[in-house]
Design a protein around this motif. Structure first.
Motif, short mmCIF file in Angstrom:
data_model
loop_
_atom_site.label_atom_id
_atom_site.label_comp_id
_atom_site.label_asym_id
_atom_site.label_seq_id
_atom_site.Cartn_x
_atom_site.Cartn_y
_atom_site.Cartn_z
N TYR A 11 88.78 88.37 19.31
CA TYR A 11 88.74 86.99 19.79
C TYR A 11 90.02 86.58 20.52
O TYR A 11 90.01 85.59 21.24
CB TYR A 11 88.42 86.02 18.65
CG TYR A 11 86.96 86.13 18.27
CD1 TYR A 11 85.97 85.83 19.19
CD2 TYR A 11 86.57 86.56 17.01
CE1 TYR A 11 84.63 85.96 18.88
CE2 TYR A 11 85.23 86.67 16.68
CZ TYR A 11 84.26 86.37 17.62
OH TYR A 11 82.94 86.50 17.30
N LYS A 12 91.07 87.35 20.37
CA LYS A 12 92.27 87.10 21.17
C LYS A 12 92.06 87.57 22.60
O LYS A 12 92.62 87.02 23.53
CB LYS A 12 93.49 87.79 20.54
CG LYS A 12 93.98 87.09 19.31
CD LYS A 12 95.21 87.76 18.76
CE LYS A 12 95.67 87.03 17.50
NZ LYS A 12 96.84 87.66 16.91
N ARG A 15 86.90 85.59 25.47
CA ARG A 15 86.61 84.16 25.35
C ARG A 15 85.28 83.90 26.05
O ARG A 15 85.12 84.25 27.21
CB ARG A 15 87.73 83.35 26.00
CG ARG A 15 87.74 81.92 25.64
CD ARG A 15 88.23 81.72 24.23
NE ARG A 15 88.04 80.32 23.92
CZ ARG A 15 87.85 79.85 22.73
NH1 ARG A 15 87.86 80.64 21.71
NH2 ARG A 15 87.67 78.58 22.54
N ASP A 41 84.83 82.70 17.30
CA ASP A 41 85.67 81.71 17.98
C ASP A 41 84.96 80.38 18.18
O ASP A 41 85.50 79.47 18.80
CB ASP A 41 86.17 82.26 19.31
CG ASP A 41 85.06 82.49 20.33
OD1 ASP A 41 83.87 82.35 19.98
OD2 ASP A 41 85.38 82.82 21.48
N GLY A 42 83.74 80.25 17.68
CA GLY A 42 83.03 78.98 17.75
C GLY A 42 82.24 78.76 19.02
O GLY A 42 81.89 77.63 19.35
N HIS A 46 80.68 75.09 19.17
CA HIS A 46 81.13 74.05 20.10
C HIS A 46 80.00 73.54 20.98
O HIS A 46 79.95 72.37 21.32
CB HIS A 46 82.33 74.56 20.91
CG HIS A 46 83.55 74.70 20.06
ND1 HIS A 46 84.04 75.93 19.70
CD2 HIS A 46 84.33 73.78 19.45
CE1 HIS A 46 85.09 75.76 18.91
NE2 HIS A 46 85.29 74.47 18.74
N TYR A 56 79.88 72.48 11.66
CA TYR A 56 81.17 73.09 11.36
C TYR A 56 80.94 74.58 11.17
O TYR A 56 79.81 75.02 10.99
CB TYR A 56 81.83 72.46 10.13
CG TYR A 56 80.91 72.35 8.94
CD1 TYR A 56 80.90 73.33 7.96
CD2 TYR A 56 80.04 71.27 8.79
CE1 TYR A 56 80.05 73.24 6.87
CE2 TYR A 56 79.19 71.18 7.71
CZ TYR A 56 79.20 72.17 6.75
OH TYR A 56 78.35 72.10 5.68
N HIS A 62 88.98 83.64 11.97
CA HIS A 62 89.32 82.67 13.02
C HIS A 62 89.35 81.26 12.42
O HIS A 62 88.63 80.96 11.48
CB HIS A 62 88.28 82.74 14.15
CG HIS A 62 88.71 82.05 15.40
ND1 HIS A 62 89.53 82.65 16.31
CD2 HIS A 62 88.43 80.82 15.88
CE1 HIS A 62 89.74 81.81 17.32
NE2 HIS A 62 89.08 80.70 17.08
N GLU A 63 90.16 80.40 13.02
CA GLU A 63 90.25 79.02 12.54
C GLU A 63 90.59 78.10 13.71
O GLU A 63 91.35 78.46 14.60
CB GLU A 63 91.36 78.93 11.48
CG GLU A 63 91.53 77.57 10.87
CD GLU A 63 92.56 77.60 9.73
OE1 GLU A 63 92.36 76.86 8.77
OE2 GLU A 63 93.55 78.34 9.84
N ASP A 64 89.97 76.93 13.73
CA ASP A 64 90.36 75.87 14.65
C ASP A 64 89.94 74.55 14.04
O ASP A 64 89.62 74.48 12.85
CB ASP A 64 89.81 76.10 16.08
CG ASP A 64 88.35 75.73 16.29
OD1 ASP A 64 87.69 75.21 15.37
OD2 ASP A 64 87.85 75.95 17.40
N LEU A 65 89.88 73.50 14.82
CA LEU A 65 89.58 72.17 14.29
C LEU A 65 88.26 72.11 13.53
O LEU A 65 88.16 71.44 12.52
CB LEU A 65 89.57 71.16 15.45
CG LEU A 65 89.33 69.71 15.09
CD1 LEU A 65 90.42 69.19 14.14
CD2 LEU A 65 89.28 68.86 16.34
N LYS A 69 88.74 78.83 8.02
CA LYS A 69 89.05 80.25 7.86
C LYS A 69 88.86 80.59 6.39
O LYS A 69 89.73 80.33 5.56
CB LYS A 69 90.48 80.54 8.32
CG LYS A 69 90.80 82.01 8.34
CD LYS A 69 92.16 82.25 8.94
CE LYS A 69 92.44 83.73 9.02
NZ LYS A 69 93.72 83.99 9.68
#
Length: 153
Positions: A11-12, A15, A41-42, A46, A56, A62-65, A69
């Motif tokens: 995921y780095k 995208r 990565d959502g 999203h 959610y 991976h983690e974001d808003l 994780k």
């Protein structure tokens, strides 16, 4: 290779901006809240949020808003099931006991897109372990539950 060790660097480097075809297919069926299990990565998460779905994600790498994780087994022990559980290319990445745990935990609709035993091996992004899904066994495990929406690819 452990899943977390594979997906963290993936995921780095990769995208995805557009939702998957499976997410677009599932959207009209989704009513109420949704958790995207193993959401990476959502990408689809999203998309659902942009469409007004209360959603959610949960992913161990991976983690974001909107993504917690956390291991999905731990997540299920600590949280009630939402109206919808979405798993795209996650079902074949988990062990049988976690699959059965999700089936028992799910109270509403369950959306599954997974690699199956009918698939030819695909290593688009390198090799990692896959527990290919036997669709006959999946249908037996869920007792042909009409809540389960399976997308096989």
């Amino acid at each position: 290779m452990l899943a977390k060790e594979y997906w963290r660097p993936f995921y780095k480097e990769h995208r995805f901006e557009e939702p998957s075809n499976f997410a677009v297919w599932a959207l009209p069926e989704i009513k109420g809240t949704l958790v995207d299990m193993g959401c990476g990565d959502g990408r689809d998460l999203h998309y659902f949020l942009k469409q007004g779905i209360s959603a959610y994600g949960v992913d161990a790498s991976h983690e974001d808003l909107f993504i917690m994780k956390q291991n999905v087994d731990s997540y299920m022990k600590e949280n009630p099931c939402p109206d919808n559980v979405y798993t795209r290319f996650f079902w074949h990445a988990i062990e049988d006991d976690t699959r059965l745990h999700i089936l028992k935990w799910t109270k509403g609709k369950l959306f599954i897109e997974a690699r199956t035993t009918r698939d030819k091996p695909k290593n688009l992004y390198g090799k990692h372990k896959r527990n290919l899904v036997d669709t006959k066994r999946l249908r037996a495990d869920d007792s042909a539950d009409p809540r389960v929406k399976v997308g096989l690819s």
